[in-house]
Design a protein around this motif. Structure first.
Motif, PDB file in Angstrom:
ATOM      1  N   LEU A  54     -46.742  29.216  23.990  1.00 29.56           N
ATOM      2  CA  LEU A  54     -48.101  29.740  24.171  1.00 29.56           C
ATOM      3  C   LEU A  54     -49.168  28.741  23.726  1.00 29.56           C
ATOM      4  O   LEU A  54     -50.317  28.828  24.181  1.00 29.56           O
ATOM      5  N   GLU A  61     -53.067  37.540  31.712  1.00 29.38           N
ATOM      6  CA  GLU A  61     -53.862  37.246  32.904  1.00 29.38           C
ATOM      7  C   GLU A  61     -55.009  38.227  33.114  1.00 29.38           C
ATOM      8  O   GLU A  61     -56.002  37.892  33.764  1.00 29.38           O
ATOM      9  N   GLU A  77     -48.057  40.411  33.925  1.00 27.69           N
ATOM     10  CA  GLU A  77     -47.208  39.335  34.402  1.00 27.69           C
ATOM     11  C   GLU A  77     -45.723  39.525  34.070  1.00 27.69           C
ATOM     12  O   GLU A  77     -44.852  39.106  34.838  1.00 27.69           O
ATOM     13  N   LEU A 295     -45.559  37.761  26.686  1.00 28.65           N
ATOM     14  CA  LEU A 295     -46.312  36.654  27.257  1.00 28.65           C
ATOM     15  C   LEU A 295     -45.507  35.363  27.199  1.00 28.65           C
ATOM     16  O   LEU A 295     -45.531  34.555  28.152  1.00 28.65           O
ATOM     17  N   ARG A 296     -44.783  35.155  26.109  1.00 33.19           N
ATOM     18  CA  ARG A 296     -43.906  33.975  26.028  1.00 33.19           C
ATOM     19  C   ARG A 296     -42.910  33.958  27.189  1.00 33.19           C
ATOM     20  O   ARG A 296     -42.693  32.929  27.829  1.00 33.19           O
ATOM     21  N   ARG A 299     -44.531  33.204  30.587  1.00 28.77           N
ATOM     22  CA  ARG A 299     -44.840  31.773  30.764  1.00 28.77           C
ATOM     23  C   ARG A 299     -43.548  30.976  30.988  1.00 28.77           C
ATOM     24  O   ARG A 299     -43.533  30.015  31.753  1.00 28.77           O
ATOM     25  N   PRO A 302     -41.943  32.433  35.005  1.00 24.81           N
ATOM     26  CA  PRO A 302     -43.088  32.964  35.742  1.00 24.81           C
ATOM     27  C   PRO A 302     -42.742  33.692  37.032  1.00 24.81           C
ATOM     28  O   PRO A 302     -43.552  34.477  37.534  1.00 24.81           O
TER      29      PRO A 302
END
Length: 425
Positions: A54, A61, A77, A295-296, A299, A302
């Motif tokens: 991160l 997003e 996401e 979130l990790r 990313r 994806p």
């Protein structure tokens, strides 16, 4: 060499030879473990880039600060990734914490005490509750039922999935059966994939079952292929949509064996009505999942292309281990009449069936020679395999050298137990 073709003198000579080999392994004081289907350290290291990915940017997003509270169903996401894995619209997906097992426990508890269709639909209103359990199956599914006092009824597995004729008759005649456990792809422990006909029949099952029946579709190995062109698993929600049974299906998956096993992301796929009911109950127990971890993962993975490329790295590590197990089974036990097994193209397990009455003996012999296996009977409700045959082999953790030694001991234990049984007959 067919066991049944040997006379008493030949059996006695073979027993002496096998016993001598067995004693030589015992003298080595080995400590080898084939018990649980965990990723190896080598596999876990594939995802170490999660740490620091991160780089101080904690914004999802949609602008959500993932360090804060809120968003019970997960950030957009990561929900997209879960939706892609399960073949569902994003609106039908919840992203939670690190374990799909937790979501399974919570959904059973919700159905039992709250009800997915209001208080009147709670299973606890109907007295004794039962689940159909395809066997051999996943021991932790059975533990959930046992914890809640839900009676379990075994249903035999075939090479295409559960025996649907038997399962359909069972639920048709007993409205107290409120659920069925399924591991539809690379089933734990047999490694089979449910056929299209079985998936379709499963989606039709709620039409003949009692009220508030649920299919617990644990798609734990949805992306855990060992071959480049795996057989596909049909989408149960496609068939459920045709049958009008979407509200009866609860699907689960996670990244637990994709990234870091103890720090992944779990997903629940369900109808929007079921999700709304579940999230309402969830809001009482939590203010939101670990969105920083979500979130990790978003990313790091994806999209499905990134996920599939990552899983190819897992396959490169796992496949030689599966090949090693199958090599010893095929070379030492094929055409002997001493056991049966599948050759799965993915997942984490290989199931071995001994001759009737020998699984516990084989497990003990292996243990006494330094190889720990999952207890015989663990793949059946209440830990009771009525034929005492099934043994689950989990080859993922040991290195190849250790695994080879463990398989030498395993096949030797099978042979020794089988010959001794034949001598005693």
């Amino acid at each position: 060499m067919q066991l049944q073709s040997l006379n008493q003198t030949q059996l006695q000579a073979l027993e002496r030879e096998l016993a001598e080999q067995y004693q030589s392994f015992q003298a080595q004081n080995l400590k080898l473990d084939l018990t649980r289907g965990k990723p190896s350290s080598e596999q876990l290291s594939l995802s170490d880039a999660l740490d620091g990915i991160l780089a101080g940017n904690y914004k999802a997003e949609d602008g959500t600060d993932c360090r804060n509270y809120a968003i019970l169903d997960g950030i957009p996401e990561i929900k997209r990734l879960g939706a892609a894995i399960m073949g569902l619209p994003v609106e039908q997906v919840l992203a939670g914490g690190n374990a799909s097992l937790t979501l399974m426990y919570q959904t059973v508890q919700h159905a039992l005490t709250v009800g997915f269709n209001g208080p009147d639909s709670a299973w606890q209103n109907e007295g004794k509750i039962k689940f159909a359990c395809p066997v051999p199956g996943y021991d932790r599914h059975f533990t959930i039922c046992e914890f809640f006092g839900i009676e379990m009824i075994p249903v035999a597995m075939t090479d295409t999935g559960p025996d649907m004729a038997a399962l359909t008759e069972l639920v048709s005649n007993d409205p107290s059966i409120k659920g069925v456990w399924c591991v539809p792809k690379y089933s734990n422990p047999t490694g089979i994939i449910y056929s299209d006909d079985v998936v379709k029949a499963m989606a039709e099952l709620p039409k003949v079952a009692g009220a508030n029946f649920k299919i617990f579709w644990d798609n734990a190995y949805a992306v855990h292929d060992l071959v480049s062109t795996p057989n596909p698993l049909a989408n149960i929600f496609d068939y459920a949509s045709q049958a009008g049974t979407e509200d009866a299906v609860l699907q689960f998956c996670s990244t637990s064996k994709v990234t870091h096993a103890g720090a992944g992301v779990a997903f629940l796929g369900a109808s929007q009505a079921n999700l709304a009911s579940f999230i309402k109950g969830l809001s009482v127990s939590t203010i939101g999942p670990d969105k920083v971890n979500q979130l990790r993962h978003a990313r790091f993975l994806p999209d499905m292309d990134a996920l599939q490329a990552h899983m190819q790295k897992h396959a490169a590590i796992l496949k030689p281990r599966f090949d090693m197990v199958l090599k010893y089974l095929n070379e030492d036990l094929a055409n002997t009449g001493m056991g049966e097994w599948e050759s799965p193209e993915g997942g984490y397990f290989i199931a071995f069936d001994t001759l009737p009455g020998l699984a516990k003996t084989v497990v003990k012999l292996a243990a006494d020679a330094g190889v720990k296996l999952t207890p015989a009977g663990a793949t059946f409700p209440y830990g009771k395999d009525p034929e005492d045959r099934n043994i689950r082999i989990a080859p993922s953790v040991p290195g190849l050298d250790e695994l080879e030694k463990a398989m030498q001991i395993f096949v030797l234990s099978v042979k020794l137990a089988s010959v001794r049984q034949a001598l005693a007959a």
